[in-house]
Design an enzyme around this catalytic site. Structure first.
Site, PDB file in Angstrom:
ATOM      1  N   HIS A 128      58.040 -83.798  21.546  1.00  0.00           N
ATOM      2  CA  HIS A 128      56.726 -84.013  22.153  1.00  0.00           C
ATOM      3  C   HIS A 128      56.936 -84.049  23.672  1.00  0.00           C
ATOM      4  CE1 HIS A 128      53.168 -86.397  23.345  1.00  0.00           C
ATOM      5  NE2 HIS A 128      52.642 -86.103  22.176  1.00  0.00           N
ATOM      6  N   ASP A 204      62.739 -91.381  19.925  1.00  0.00           N
ATOM      7  CA  ASP A 204      61.276 -91.396  19.967  1.00  0.00           C
ATOM      8  C   ASP A 204      60.808 -91.591  18.527  1.00  0.00           C
ATOM      9  OD1 ASP A 204      58.622 -90.747  19.800  1.00  0.00           O
ATOM     10  OD2 ASP A 204      58.746 -88.980  21.093  1.00  0.00           O
ATOM     11  N   GLN A 207      56.526 -91.237  15.424  1.00  0.00           N
ATOM     12  CA  GLN A 207      56.065 -90.734  14.125  1.00  0.00           C
ATOM     13  C   GLN A 207      56.877 -91.288  12.954  1.00  0.00           C
ATOM     14  OE1 GLN A 207      53.314 -89.211  13.830  1.00  0.00           O
ATOM     15  NE2 GLN A 207      52.936 -88.339  15.842  1.00  0.00           N
ATOM     16  N   LYS A 230      49.448 -95.829  16.546  1.00  0.00           N
ATOM     17  CA  LYS A 230      49.779 -94.951  15.417  1.00  0.00           C
ATOM     18  C   LYS A 230      50.196 -95.759  14.188  1.00  0.00           C
ATOM     19  CE  LYS A 230      51.625 -91.253  18.385  1.00  0.00           C
ATOM     20  NZ  LYS A 230      50.633 -90.186  18.463  1.00  0.00           N
ATOM     21  N   CYS A 372      50.995 -81.104  21.849  1.00  0.00           N
ATOM     22  CA  CYS A 372      51.867 -81.602  22.930  1.00  0.00           C
ATOM     23  C   CYS A 372      53.316 -81.201  22.706  1.00  0.00           C
ATOM     24  CB  CYS A 372      51.752 -83.116  23.106  1.00  0.00           C
ATOM     25  SG  CYS A 372      50.099 -83.675  23.445  1.00  0.00           S
TER      26      CYS A 372
HETATM   27  N1  7TS Z   1      56.270 -88.846  20.701  1.00  0.00           N
HETATM   28  C1  7TS Z   1      55.810 -88.318  19.561  1.00  0.00           C
HETATM   29  C2  7TS Z   1      56.784 -87.792  18.547  1.00  0.00           C
HETATM   30  C3  7TS Z   1      54.435 -88.270  19.333  1.00  0.00           C
HETATM   31  O1  7TS Z   1      53.987 -87.750  18.191  1.00  0.00           O
HETATM   32  C4  7TS Z   1      53.549 -88.779  20.311  1.00  0.00           C
HETATM   33  C5  7TS Z   1      52.060 -88.681  20.151  1.00  0.00           C
HETATM   34  C6  7TS Z   1      54.094 -89.349  21.453  1.00  0.00           C
HETATM   35  C7  7TS Z   1      55.454 -89.351  21.627  1.00  0.00           C
HETATM   36  C8  7TS Z   1      53.246 -89.953  22.500  1.00  0.00           C
HETATM   37  O2  7TS Z   1      52.616 -91.106  22.026  1.00  0.00           O
HETATM   38  P1  7TS Z   1      51.693 -91.943  22.979  1.00  0.00           P
HETATM   39  O3  7TS Z   1      51.181 -93.047  22.120  1.00  0.00           O
HETATM   40  O4  7TS Z   1      52.536 -92.424  24.102  1.00  0.00           O
HETATM   41  O5  7TS Z   1      50.615 -91.015  23.450  1.00  0.00           O
HETATM   42  N2  7TS Z   1      51.649 -87.642  19.308  1.00  0.00           N
HETATM   43  C9  7TS Z   1      50.399 -87.169  19.186  1.00  0.00           C
HETATM   44  C10 7TS Z   1      50.083 -86.157  18.286  1.00  0.00           C
HETATM   45  O6  7TS Z   1      50.879 -85.618  17.544  1.00  0.00           O
HETATM   46  N3  7TS Z   1      48.761 -85.898  18.388  1.00  0.00           N
HETATM   47  O7  7TS Z   1      48.240 -86.700  19.324  1.00  0.00           O
HETATM   48  C11 7TS Z   1      49.240 -87.504  19.824  1.00  0.00           C
END
Ligand code: 7TS
Length: 416
Positions: A128, A204, A207, A230, A372
């Site tokens: 990501h 990371d 997920q 999430k 992303c």
């Molecule tokens: N890393 C991964 C693997 C992610 O899926 C996401 C967000 C992030 C980092 C960033 O997370 P945040 O909470 O800091 O924004 N992924 C997604 C997605 O798959 N669709 O919308 C956000």
């Protein structure tokens, strides 16, 4: 059996008020975008209201009872998160806004202090942007180089050259689960080899932590980042796990109030862990409600959630296969066991955004686009994909609604 009629499943669905609200077109809401953000159970929503109605005050400063209560709950939530990921020490959990901020904390604090010209950062082709852009900027600032573990056409990491790739690497920063393809990285293989090469490992876990048991000590990772929104928690709160010795040795990231021990006009000494990394008034209510989310997930059981998503993913892969004749392409590892509950696909030459719009009319929420992960999309040659992602509140009926929506789309576009 995970149809909506299953009693445990029915109770879980009923815990999420939004799932009972029909869409503006009178359809049942079929929420298949939990990889972007999860829905919230009533206990989490109630925890926010309860905090503001009963316990609201700033933390770590008031001597009065109300402030002490807010502080106690805020720190209790940290302990819950520490237990949830099996951190050895509560102070190894630092509150951040989200995964992105947690990764940036490591990049600015550990990275600027530890990397220099000629050092290497190893990441993967699956990342990501949140686990790529910070390392690109860190490399540019320090003169370090960025390398990538390749992924094959199914989004599975290819480890043939791992030892060469690890040569001179100071940091391995990689995703646990691909948010686009759903593949699960073989951390048990990579982490010991990274450590043997002298590298620190950041995972990371945006997920993975919401969807499967994650034990930071068993994985032996050095840093791990995740987002509350999430994992049934509120937006605006996430966390960084870091091994205590590493966090202790790191300089602060953001500076100002709350992260100090002593300040004179000339100089400052910093607070202890974890507060050294928490400058300014924290996101108190959301941290406390994330503690409630963690309690909720633990009560359902992370093993149950992983098993549930595996059954749903298998069922979805099987049902989607019936649409292959009409041009459906499903990406990612063929076996459900090799993935989390994330399925990216395209239908004929329908643009993924059009597909998502047609599904939306049917009440089915999926994400469409590059997720992303623009470099990965380019590598795979996909302009965009539609993506369905599952969580504990999804059922076989939700998968059936997705498949029915796709059949409708194939009819509208007159595919085979
Ligand atoms: N890393 C991964 C693997 C992610 O899926 C996401 C967000 C992030 C980092 C960033 O997370 P945040 O909470 O800091 O924004 N992924 C997604 C997605 O798959 N669709 O919308 C956000």
């Amino acid at each position: 059996m995970i149809a909506a009629a299953d009693p445990k499943q029915a109770r879980i669905v009923a815990d999420f008020p939004i799932l009972a609200k029909p869409t503006s077109r009178g359809k049942r809401l079929v929420y298949l975008d939990s990889a972007a953000s999860s829905q919230k159970p009533r206990v989490v929503i109630d925890a926010l209201v309860h905090y503001y109605e009963n316990d609201n005050a700033n933390i770590h400063r008031g001597v009065y009872e109300l402030a002490a209560r807010a502080t106690e709950q805020f720190e209790a939530a940290r302990a819950k998160v520490a237990r949830f990921v099996n951190a050895a020490h509560t102070e190894e959990i630092v509150w951040t806004r989200n995964t992105t901020e947690a990764i940036n904390l490591v990049s600015f604090s550990w990275g600027l202090a530890n990397l220099g010209p000629g050092d290497a950062i190893l990441t993967t082709q699956l990342e990501h942007h949140s686990n790529l852009v910070p390392w690109q900027l860190l490399a540019a600032k320090t003169g370090a180089v960025l390398r990538f573990i390749p992924a094959d056409a199914n989004g599975v990491l290819v480890l043939d050259e791992l030892d060469d790739l690890l040569d001179g690497v100071k940091l391995v920063a990689m995703t646990h689960v691909s948010n686009t393809i759903g593949s699960i990285a073989p951390l048990a293989t990579i982490v010991p080899r990274a450590h043997a090469a002298g590298a620190v490992v950041l995972v990371d876990a945006a997920q993975s932590v919401p969807h499967m048991p994650v034990d930071v000590q068993a994985l032996d990772v050095d840093f791990l980042a995740a987002s509350g929104h999430k994992m049934c928690g509120p937006t605006g709160i996430g966390f960084l796990y870091g091994k205590r010795a590493l966090l202790d040795a790191m300089p602060p990231f953001l500076t100002g109030g709350d992260m100090i021990k002593r300040v004179s006009y000339e100089t400052t000494s910093f607070n202890e862990l974890p507060w050294k990394f928490e400058a300014g008034t924290s996101n108190i209510a959301d941290a406390i409600a994330l503690g409630t989310a963690v309690d909720y997930l633990s009560a359902v059981g992370m093993d149950w959630i992983r098993a549930h998503e595996l059954v749903l993913t298998s069922y979805a892969l099987e049902r989607l296969r019936t649409l292959e004749a009409r041009g459906l392409a499903v990406y990612g590892p063929p076996r459900a066991e090799d993935r989390a509950g994330v399925i990216s696909f395209n239908l004929g030459d329908i643009h993924a955004h059009d597909l998502a719009s047609i599904l939306d009319v049917e009440g089915v929420c999926v994400r469409a686009g590059h997720h992303c992960t623009m470099p990965l999309m380019e590598k795979m040659g996909w302009p965009a994909t539609a993506r369905a992602s599952f969580y504990l509140y999804n059922t076989e009926e939700d998968v059936d609604a997705l498949v029915a929506g796709l059949e409708k789309a194939a009819d509208v576009f007159r595919l085979a």
